[in-house]
Design a protein around this motif. Structure first.
Motif, PDB file in Angstrom:
ATOM      1  N   PHE A   1      42.495  51.344  61.925  1.00 56.99           N
ATOM      2  CA  PHE A   1      41.776  52.396  62.640  1.00 56.99           C
ATOM      3  C   PHE A   1      40.558  52.859  61.838  1.00 56.99           C
ATOM      4  N   ILE A   2      40.751  53.127  60.552  1.00 55.05           N
ATOM      5  CA  ILE A   2      39.636  53.628  59.742  1.00 55.05           C
ATOM      6  C   ILE A   2      38.480  52.637  59.742  1.00 55.05           C
ATOM      7  N   ASP A   3      38.783  51.363  59.597  1.00 56.51           N
ATOM      8  CA  ASP A   3      37.726  50.343  59.607  1.00 56.51           C
ATOM      9  C   ASP A   3      37.120  50.194  61.005  1.00 56.51           C
ATOM     10  N   GLY A   4      37.976  50.022  62.013  1.00 52.88           N
ATOM     11  CA  GLY A   4      37.487  49.722  63.353  1.00 52.88           C
ATOM     12  C   GLY A   4      36.754  50.875  64.001  1.00 52.88           C
ATOM     13  N   CYS A   5      37.298  52.075  63.875  1.00 55.97           N
ATOM     14  CA  CYS A   5      36.650  53.225  64.490  1.00 55.97           C
ATOM     15  C   CYS A   5      35.333  53.539  63.789  1.00 55.97           C
ATOM     16  N   GLY A   6      35.320  53.425  62.464  1.00 59.06           N
ATOM     17  CA  GLY A   6      34.080  53.664  61.733  1.00 59.06           C
ATOM     18  C   GLY A   6      32.987  52.694  62.134  1.00 59.06           C
ATOM     19  N   ASP A   7      33.330  51.409  62.254  1.00 61.30           N
ATOM     20  CA  ASP A   7      32.330  50.405  62.668  1.00 61.30           C
ATOM     21  C   ASP A   7      31.792  50.717  64.056  1.00 61.30           C
ATOM     22  N   ARG A   8      32.665  51.081  64.976  1.00 61.06           N
ATOM     23  CA  ARG A   8      32.229  51.348  66.350  1.00 61.06           C
ATOM     24  C   ARG A   8      31.322  52.572  66.410  1.00 61.06           C
ATOM     25  N   LEU A   9      31.677  53.629  65.682  1.00 61.70           N
ATOM     26  CA  LEU A   9      30.857  54.839  65.698  1.00 61.70           C
ATOM     27  C   LEU A   9      29.481  54.589  65.109  1.00 61.70           C
ATOM     28  N   ARG A  10      29.431  53.852  64.029  1.00 65.13           N
ATOM     29  CA  ARG A  10      28.147  53.619  63.365  1.00 65.13           C
ATOM     30  C   ARG A  10      27.239  52.707  64.176  1.00 65.13           C
ATOM     31  N   GLN A  11      27.789  51.992  65.130  1.00 66.33           N
ATOM     32  CA  GLN A  11      26.954  51.176  66.014  1.00 66.33           C
ATOM     33  C   GLN A  11      26.187  52.019  67.024  1.00 66.33           C
ATOM     34  N   VAL A  12      26.679  53.227  67.280  1.00 70.51           N
ATOM     35  CA  VAL A  12      26.043  54.055  68.311  1.00 70.51           C
ATOM     36  C   VAL A  12      25.370  55.302  67.754  1.00 70.51           C
ATOM     37  N   ALA A  13      25.619  55.662  66.486  1.00 74.13           N
ATOM     38  CA  ALA A  13      25.033  56.881  65.942  1.00 74.13           C
ATOM     39  C   ALA A  13      24.955  56.811  64.427  1.00 74.13           C
ATOM     40  N   ASP A  14      23.957  57.491  63.880  1.00 72.39           N
ATOM     41  CA  ASP A  14      23.814  57.630  62.442  1.00 72.39           C
ATOM     42  C   ASP A  14      24.706  58.791  62.011  1.00 72.39           C
ATOM     43  N   LEU A  15      25.781  58.496  61.282  1.00 72.23           N
ATOM     44  CA  LEU A  15      26.810  59.494  60.996  1.00 72.23           C
ATOM     45  C   LEU A  15      27.290  59.396  59.560  1.00 72.23           C
ATOM     46  N   ARG A  16      27.856  60.491  59.095  1.00 79.16           N
ATOM     47  CA  ARG A  16      28.704  60.474  57.915  1.00 79.16           C
ATOM     48  C   ARG A  16      30.128  60.797  58.383  1.00 79.16           C
ATOM     49  N   ILE A  17      31.097  60.069  57.872  1.00 80.89           N
ATOM     50  CA  ILE A  17      32.490  60.257  58.278  1.00 80.89           C
ATOM     51  C   ILE A  17      33.302  60.707  57.072  1.00 80.89           C
ATOM     52  N   ASN A  18      33.980  61.817  57.232  1.00 80.28           N
ATOM     53  CA  ASN A  18      34.904  62.273  56.191  1.00 80.28           C
ATOM     54  C   ASN A  18      36.319  62.129  56.727  1.00 80.28           C
TER      55      ASN A  18
ATOM     56  N   SER B   1      21.235  68.354  61.471  1.00 78.08           N
ATOM     57  CA  SER B   1      22.315  69.308  61.674  1.00 78.08           C
ATOM     58  C   SER B   1      23.166  68.888  62.858  1.00 78.08           C
ATOM     59  N   LYS B   2      24.334  69.522  62.986  1.00 75.99           N
ATOM     60  CA  LYS B   2      25.220  69.177  64.094  1.00 75.99           C
ATOM     61  C   LYS B   2      24.596  69.511  65.440  1.00 75.99           C
ATOM     62  N   SER B   3      23.689  70.475  65.475  1.00 78.37           N
ATOM     63  CA  SER B   3      23.033  70.815  66.744  1.00 78.37           C
ATOM     64  C   SER B   3      22.206  69.658  67.283  1.00 78.37           C
ATOM     65  N   ASP B   4      21.731  68.777  66.400  1.00 73.78           N
ATOM     66  CA  ASP B   4      20.968  67.599  66.845  1.00 73.78           C
ATOM     67  C   ASP B   4      21.839  66.633  67.641  1.00 73.78           C
ATOM     68  N   TYR B   5      23.169  66.774  67.507  1.00 73.45           N
ATOM     69  CA  TYR B   5      24.107  65.870  68.166  1.00 73.45           C
ATOM     70  C   TYR B   5      24.896  66.558  69.278  1.00 73.45           C
ATOM     71  N   ALA B   6      24.445  67.750  69.665  1.00 74.04           N
ATOM     72  CA  ALA B   6      25.217  68.536  70.631  1.00 74.04           C
ATOM     73  C   ALA B   6      25.457  67.777  71.934  1.00 74.04           C
ATOM     74  N   ASP B   7      24.461  67.017  72.390  1.00 75.16           N
ATOM     75  CA  ASP B   7      24.608  66.315  73.665  1.00 75.16           C
ATOM     76  C   ASP B   7      25.399  65.019  73.530  1.00 75.16           C
ATOM     77  N   ARG B   8      25.790  64.653  72.308  1.00 78.32           N
ATOM     78  CA  ARG B   8      26.523  63.408  72.092  1.00 78.32           C
ATOM     79  C   ARG B   8      27.935  63.633  71.572  1.00 78.32           C
ATOM     80  N   ALA B   9      28.253  64.887  71.266  1.00 79.08           N
ATOM     81  CA  ALA B   9      29.526  65.179  70.596  1.00 79.08           C
ATOM     82  C   ALA B   9      30.721  64.693  71.399  1.00 79.08           C
ATOM     83  N   GLU B  10      30.752  64.964  72.695  1.00 79.24           N
ATOM     84  CA  GLU B  10      31.914  64.582  73.494  1.00 79.24           C
ATOM     85  C   GLU B  10      32.041  63.071  73.616  1.00 79.24           C
ATOM     86  N   ASP B  11      30.920  62.365  73.684  1.00 81.39           N
ATOM     87  CA  ASP B  11      30.983  60.901  73.731  1.00 81.39           C
ATOM     88  C   ASP B  11      31.547  60.354  72.423  1.00 81.39           C
TER      89      ASP B  11
END
Length: 464
Positions: free
Chosen positions: A352-369, A390-400
């Motif tokens: 999960f940690i590998d697969g979910c991280g790869d999928r998220l980084r394909q669609v957004a520039d993120l840091r994952i903790n 800031s997190k406000s820059d991602y407000a319209d993408r958070a639910e996705d």
């Protein structure tokens, strides 16, 4: 306080029960939800709770339970109505301690830290342990079936309760404070109400299980190559005995501690990408340092561990724990786009940690903790903006982005809620991923016990 029913409620209340409606009662820690209240009421005993609930049922007034206010999924806030907000803060008495039985009877408003100190005075341990112990109260912890760092050894809140007292939506008092280890007398209402988040009644007191205090304790932070290596190390640790906690920490979490100047002492000069915090609780004849050294050697020889720190004093032990316990504070200061409290089968965690991280980084520039209770498969998987945003820059993408995490969890047979509950935040997710038969049964139970729908409406199940 302009509710039409308030004047009629007043004669039913004890002196001091009516509280000023302030921000403390209306907001939650992450600032995601802001509630409302027609009145904030803090009953002084169970009989007064019952009077309030009977009044609410007669008038059709919603009741939202409020415990310590530390919930993270909006269960303690109701934004779209003016309910009675029922605080447990005055239900704060320890009714009895029975060391020979390893039992304490505590009211719902008792603060967790006070329960810990009372148990300690009796040379016992109440093992529910989490960062908010200075403000979280027993009622809320049971209502959400809280977890924490010692679930691996002692179980969730539900496993730490022998009996409960509660006020049902009818206003009837459930007298269930029996201190019995075995009681096969019908349906298990105790475990039905624990974890129900106040939607089926108000827990007013509980008979809590206590345990002998470990005579000797030990803590270490060991550097591992990956989550997979951490999981393999767990299989080496458990046979040693006495493992109380086994916590996974990512390098991102430690870097956040550095970036936000949270006052902790990091155990390594160079932040490792992955490490585990291991805690042991042993008997008087056992040496925790020897066992942790043995684990380090086994892990190093197996290619799982490359470095480590074993606490040599109680002060150093506290310092190591402070790193883990302050990660949420650093997260808060950075500002998460999405926070996830998930559970996975242990063997599925690395994938999960590998697969979910790869999928998220394909669609957004993120840091994952990613951090959490690896010993029981519970991860806190939180998404943050890159530096300079800031997190406000991602407000319209958070639910996705949250949806991607939920999908990846579901694909691996996991749960989108491990220890924080459903609240109002995750009602839609429950409807999407919940088992239809389970949801049908839950709705039937809710309708049977709370036909007027007054108990925390909108939490856990969507309000009809």
């Amino acid at each position: 306080m302009t509710a039409d029913w308030l004047n009629d409620l007043m004669p039913l209340l004890s002196k001091g029960a009516l509280r000023e409606t302030g921000e403390t009662y209306l907001t939650e820690p992450r600032g995601t939800w802001r509630g409302s209240a027609g009145a904030v009421v803090a009953p002084e005993d169970t009989e007064e709770v019952a009077r309030v609930i009977r009044f609410a049922g007669e008038r059709g007034v919603p009741v939202v339970p409020w415990s310590g206010g530390t919930g993270l999924v909006g269960g303690q806030t109701m934004p779209d109505a003016a309910p009675i907000l029922l605080s447990t803060e005055r239900l704060n008495r320890i009714r009895g301690v029975y060391p020979s039985e390893n039992v304490m009877v505590a009211e719902a408003g008792c603060i967790l830290a006070d329960v810990h100190s009372t148990a300690e005075e009796a040379d016992r341990l109440f093992p529910l342990s989490l960062a908010s112990e200075g403000t979280a109260r027993i009622g809320g912890l049971l209502a959400t079936n809280a977890g924490g760092v010692q679930v691996l050894r002692y179980g969730n809140a539900r496993d730490l309760v022998l009996g409960i007292e509660a006020v049902l939506p009818s206003g009837e008092i459930l007298h269930g404070l029996r201190r019995l280890r075995k009681d096969n007398t019908g349906y298990d209402l105790r475990n039905l109400l624990i974890g129900a988040e106040g939607t089926l009644g108000i827990i007013t007191a509980a008979a809590l299980r206590l345990f002998p205090r470990p005579a000797r304790e030990g803590t270490a932070v060991l550097v591992v190559e990956s989550p997979e290596a951490a999981l393999k190390l767990l299989s080496h640790a458990l046979p040693l005995g006495g493992v109380t906690a086994f916590e996974l920490m990512s390098g991102q979490g430690m870097r956040f501690l550095q970036d936000t100047d949270v006052p902790v002492r990091l155990p390594f000069a160079d932040v490792p990408e992955w490490s585990v915090l291991i805690d042991l609780g042993l008997g008087p004849e056992d040496d925790p340092t020897e066992r942790l050294e043995r684990l380090f050697i086994e892990g190093h020889e197996a290619g799982l561990v490359s470095d480590g720190v074993i606490a040599s004093s109680e002060a150093q032990r506290r310092d190591l724990w402070a790193v883990r316990e302050n990660i949420p504070e650093a997260n808060k200061r950075i500002g998460a786009i999405v926070s996830n409290d998930i559970a996975l089968p242990l063997s599925a965690v690395p994938d999960f940690i590998d697969g979910c991280g790869d999928r998220l980084r394909q669609v957004a520039d993120l840091r994952i903790n990613c951090f959490g209770h690896l010993g029981d498969g519970n991860l806190h998987y939180n998404l943050f903006p890159p530096e300079g945003r800031s997190k406000s820059d991602y407000a319209d993408r958070a639910e996705d982005l949250r949806g991607i995490v939920d999908e990846e969890v579901a694909l691996r047979g996991g749960s989108f809620s491990a220890e924080h509950g459903v609240g109002r935040l995750k009602v839609g997710i429950l409807e999407r991923y919940g088992d239809p038969a389970k949801l049908s049964a839950m709705r039937a139970i809710k309708a049977a016990l709370d036909p007027k729908g007054i108990m925390n409406p909108g939490a856990v199940l969507r309000q009809n």
